[in-house]
Structure formats: structure tokens, C-alpha cells
Design an enzyme around this catalytic site. Structure first.
Site, PDB file in Angstrom:
ATOM      1  N   LYS A   1       3.531   8.658   8.991  1.00  0.00           N
ATOM      2  CA  LYS A   1       3.308   8.020  10.292  1.00  0.00           C
ATOM      3  C   LYS A   1       4.241   8.539  11.398  1.00  0.00           C
ATOM      4  O   LYS A   1       4.034   9.651  11.859  1.00  0.00           O
ATOM      5  CB  LYS A   1       3.317   6.502  10.125  1.00  0.00           C
ATOM      6  CG  LYS A   1       2.219   6.087   9.113  1.00  0.00           C
ATOM      7  CD  LYS A   1       1.824   4.651   9.085  1.00  0.00           C
ATOM      8  CE  LYS A   1       0.533   4.489   8.298  1.00  0.00           C
ATOM      9  NZ  LYS A   1       0.645   3.885   6.997  1.00  0.00           N
TER      10      LYS A   1
ATOM     11  N   TYR B   1       0.856  -1.177   0.000  1.00  0.00           N
ATOM     12  CA  TYR B   1       0.000   0.000   0.000  1.00  0.00           C
ATOM     13  C   TYR B   1       0.897   1.234   0.000  1.00  0.00           C
ATOM     14  O   TYR B   1       1.820   1.333   0.817  1.00  0.00           O
ATOM     15  CB  TYR B   1      -0.897  -0.002   1.247  1.00  0.00           C
ATOM     16  CG  TYR B   1      -1.857   1.162   1.311  1.00  0.00           C
ATOM     17  CD1 TYR B   1      -2.933   1.248   0.425  1.00  0.00           C
ATOM     18  CD2 TYR B   1      -1.696   2.166   2.257  1.00  0.00           C
ATOM     19  CE1 TYR B   1      -3.822   2.314   0.480  1.00  0.00           C
ATOM     20  CE2 TYR B   1      -2.589   3.233   2.323  1.00  0.00           C
ATOM     21  CZ  TYR B   1      -3.644   3.303   1.438  1.00  0.00           C
ATOM     22  OH  TYR B   1      -4.512   4.368   1.503  1.00  0.00           O
TER      23      TYR B   1
ATOM     24  N   ASP C   1       9.412   2.795   0.174  1.00  0.00           N
ATOM     25  CA  ASP C   1       8.316   3.437   0.891  1.00  0.00           C
ATOM     26  C   ASP C   1       8.489   3.102   2.371  1.00  0.00           C
ATOM     27  O   ASP C   1       8.163   2.014   2.820  1.00  0.00           O
ATOM     28  CB  ASP C   1       6.973   2.937   0.362  1.00  0.00           C
ATOM     29  CG  ASP C   1       5.789   3.575   1.090  1.00  0.00           C
ATOM     30  OD1 ASP C   1       6.023   4.268   2.112  1.00  0.00           O
ATOM     31  OD2 ASP C   1       4.640   3.371   0.654  1.00  0.00           O
TER      32      ASP C   1
END
Ligand SMILES: *Cc1c(COP(=O)(O)O)cnc(C)c1O
Length: 429
Positions: free
Chosen positions: A267, A144, A239
Site C-alpha cells: 500500500k 487479511y 503485517d
């Protein structure tokens, strides 16, 4: 457990918010039941609207690595808010944030702040395309990278949780430039690169996959991708929205000893505020506007409240790298405790873990990619999830998500979790 208030809030929420939530993975749709509405959190504990307490294994999907309402971050936000919450003009704090990140993370010469992981990932793909003059990129099944159109092809997280095969609204033209391969299958990637030789701008990968449960890279896989990118002039993008500042101060690049050309963050980087970032090689990053013509922008990028929260958290992580050792020791302690219960239970299971990322799959074969993650029993997970929740342990409401430990967890919390797990397994036939 009384969850009356959450039930009535969820009913009310659905009148004004699609599905009652502002991000689909919060909805409990795949595990069933009512999502719990949170009121506050402190340290390792969440408190819902009805006043129930839960040991938290989501940590806001990563950011709360030192626990909720971490005092230095709360104080820093309070102090900064008095000087205005946004300027739309540069501040010294943004330089301090950039310098701090560059001092912690390898292979990042220049860094640009954005407001989410999605923005970071979509920007980095545009940048790689603009830099190479090529259109296609390779991503991995079950990974994702946020919800930008080009990533919603065989995506992980909520897309996998809800088993969405093709996302309406993503045009065939866009999806056609996204090539996919199974994670940990270097041969498949080499084959794709050969079939589409000279047209591939980038390979983007979650170095440790966290959006289909936690899945570790096979030995040599990331190194193989790096070598392929070098040979073919492809931009190699890690990522690190999940792994950045979580697996080590320098993220997966440091922990796994792998070098990216470009890297994305989110995050943890924002300390619980909406922050993302992308950075990497100077010659590539210099192509972004205003230096170059590859346009990327954001009204609230580098927002002072978001920056002070992130800066304060990252400073703590830099100052005390022993945090990572403590977190890993706690996670290994948890894994061993969970394993003892699972062995006694006697049915097949897989636990994958690295650093403070861990997940349990109810599977009778190793979970190494999306196909093996998907064939694990989601029914068993659903029962396990609810049994754990009933005993005050809040796991991600999907088997397609990693659990994240926070350093406020005590041995007592871990012991409670381990015995809750052994109890919960009894409820799975
Ligand atoms: C969460 C996540 C994103 C998207 O970040 P948002 O802040 O939710 O937009 C991108 N990549 C990975 C690996 C993620 O885990």
C-alpha cells in the site's frame, strides 16, 4: 446524481472481466448498486466517468496518503520512464529505496521488494517456516494477509464482506497448517500454542486490524504475543501492509512500541504503484536465496517506476513527520463531528480510530474482534454508504474495511463529510 456511464461501463466490463472488476472489494456486491468507474483523481477528490466528484476516504486503500496525483510523485514517474521501465538487472535506486526504508522503520536489518502485499505475506510465511523448520502458523479471525492459499482461512476484507466460509481451491492440507484465534484474545493464542507446542513457525498479525473495519489492539495484546513468541521460539510477524508508513514513519512498530522479527509492507510503500516488501532480522532474512535456499523471486520486483514512486512518497513522509500529526488531528476532528451526528441520531454506534484509520460500526457493543464486527448491522451500513455516496462522499463499500484519510483533505471537506453523515443517518430507520 447521474451515473449512466458507470452503469454502461459496468455492463460492458462484465462481458470480459469476472464480475466486472479486477479485485472483488471494488464490486459493491455487499452494499448493492453499480460500482463507480473512476476517470481521474486529484488531492482528496475522485472524479467518476460521468464527471461526479467525491471526497475520497479510500485513498486507493491506503497509498494516497498525501492525496491523489501528488505532484512530486507524478514528476518522478514521468522522469524515470524515459530511462526504460524495466531492466531485469539491479539498479542503484533499489539500494536507495532499501536504505530509506531501513532508516525509517525500526527492527529491519534487510529488506526485499516484491510487487504486492500478498507476495510479501506469502514470502514471509515461507521464510518463517524455512527458518524454524516448523509448518504451522497462527493468524487471527478477520485479518487479511493477501490471497495466498494459507491465509484464506477465516480471512477479513472481501472474504468477510462476501461471507465466504471456506474458499474452494484451498486444500485441506494447506488450510490445516493455518491455526486461527480471535483477535485480542491472548489466552486463546496461548492455548493454541500449548496444544501445538513445537510445531508453530510464526504468528502473523495486523497490529491495528483494518480488514474488518478498524479495530485497535487491546492493551497488552501485542506485547503478550511478543513474549509468547520469545518463549516458544516462534517468529513474530507484523503485517504492516496497512499500518506501515501510515500510523507513523516507522509504522505500528514505532507508533505502538512493539518489535517484530519480520514485517511486511504494501500500500503506502509504493506511492500508488504495485509494491510490497518484507524485511526484518538479519539472521532470518539471510536465509533467502541467493544467500540461502529459501527461494523467493520476482521478474518485476524493484521495478524502477514503482521504486521511484515509492521512494519519492516515503522521502516526503520522512522529511515532514508533522504530516502524521496533521493527519491524526484531521481524523480526530472527523471522528468528533461524526460522533455528534450519531449521538443526535440516537441509535447505537461504535467508532474505532487510531491515527488516520477510522471506521463506523452500527453496533450496540464494543467492536474488538471479528465476532463483534460481524454482529454489527450491515444493513444500516449499506444504507449509510449509499446515502453518503449520494452526497459525494466515497467510503469503502463494506463495513469490513477501514477508512483511510489523506492529507489533502481540508477542514471544509471534513465539515462537508460531517454534515453529509448527519443527513445520511436520517435515511436509516
Ligand atoms: C491489502 C492487504 C494485504 C494484501 O496486499 P495486496 O497488495 O492487496 O496483495 C495484506 N495484508 C494486509 C494487512 C492488507 O491490508
Amino acid at each position: 446524481m447521474n451515473i449512466e456511464k458507470s452503469i454502461s461501463l459496468f455492463e460492458r466490463a462484465q462481458q470480459s472481466i469476472p464480475g466486472g472488476v479486477n479485485s472483488p472489494v471494488r464490486a459493491f456486491k455487499s452494499v448493492g448498486g453499480t460500482p463507480l468507474f473512476m476517470q481521474r483523481a486529484k488531492g482528496a477528490y475522485l472524479y467518476d466517468a460521468d464527471g461526479n466528484a467525491y471526497i475520497d476516504y479510500i485513498a486507493s486503500w491506503g497509498p494516497m496518503i498525501l492525496g491523489h496525483a501528488y505532484e512530486p510523485v507524478v514528476q518522478a514517474i514521468r522522469g524515470k520512464a524515459m530511462d526504460s521501465t524495466s531492466f531485469g538487472a539491479p539498479t542503484e535506486l533499489e539500494i536507495e529505496m532499501a536504505e530509506l526504508i531501513i532508516s525509517m522503520v525500526p527492527n529491519v536489518d534487510l529488506i526485499r521488494m516484491v510487487s504486492s502485499g500478498t507476495e510479501a505475506c506469502m514470502s514471509v510465511i515461507r521464510l518463517a517456516r524455512g527458518f524454524t523448520g516448523k509448518n504451522k502458523f497462527i493468524k487471527f479471525e478477520g485479518h487479511y494477509h493477501g490471497h495466498a492459499d494459507s491465509f484464506l482461512v477465516k480471512a477479513g476484507s472481501g472474504v468477510a464482506t462476501f461471507n465466504i466460509q471456506a474458499v474452494p481451491g484451498v486444500t485441506a492440507g494447506v488450510a490445516g497448517d493455518t491455526l486461527t484465534a480471535p483477535y485480542n484474545d491472548l489466552e486463546a493464542v496461548k492455548k493454541l500454542a500449548a496444544e501445538h507446542k513445537g510445531t508453530i513457525a510464526a504468528i502473523i498479525v495486523e497490529p491495528v486490524a483494518g480488514n474488518m473495519g478498524c479495530i485497535l489492539p487491546a492493551r497488552g495484546f501485542l506485547e503478550g504475543l511478543r513474549a509468547l513468541c520469545d518463549a516458544e521460539g516462534i517468529v513474530f510477524i507484523l503485517d504492516e501492509v496497512m499500518t506501515g508508513f501510515r500510523l507513523a514513519p516507522g509504522g505500528a512498530q514505532e507508533r505502538l512500541g512493539i518489535r517484530a522479527d519480520l514485517v511486511t509492507y504494501g500500500k503506502v510503500i509504493g506511492g500508488g504503484m504495485p509494491v510490497g516488501a518484507f524485511g526484518g532480522r538479519k539472521d532470518i532474512m539471510q536465509q533467502i536465496a541467493p544467500l540461502g535456499n529459501i527461494y523467493q523471486a520476482g521478474t518485476l520486483s524493484g521495478n524502477p517506476i514503482a521504486m521511484i514512486a515509492g521512494y519519492t512518497l516515503l522521502s516526503e513522509l520522512k522529511k515532514n513527520p508533522s504530516i502524521y500529526k496533521e493527519l491524526e488531528e484531521k481524523t480526530i476532528y472527523l471522528r468528533e463531528g461524526l460522533e455528534a451526528g450519531l449521538k443526535a441520531w440516537g441509535q447505537p454506534y461504535v467508532i474505532n480510530q487510531l491515527g488516520s484509520m477510522i471506521s463506523v460500526h452500527f453496533s450496540n457493543h464494543p467492536v474488538t474482534d471479528f465476532a463483534s464486527a460481524s454482529s454489527a448491522s450491515t444493513e444500516a451500513f449499506k444504507k449509510y454508504f449509499h446515502a453518503m455516496l449520494g452526497q459525494g462522499v466515497y467510503l469503502p463499500p463494506s463495513a469490513f474495511e477501514s477508512w483511510f484519510l489523506n492529507n489533502a483533505l481540508t477542514k471544509e471537506d471534513l465539515d462537508k463529510t460531517i454534515s453529509a453523515s448527519a443527513e445520511s443517518l436520517k435515511q436509516i430507520p
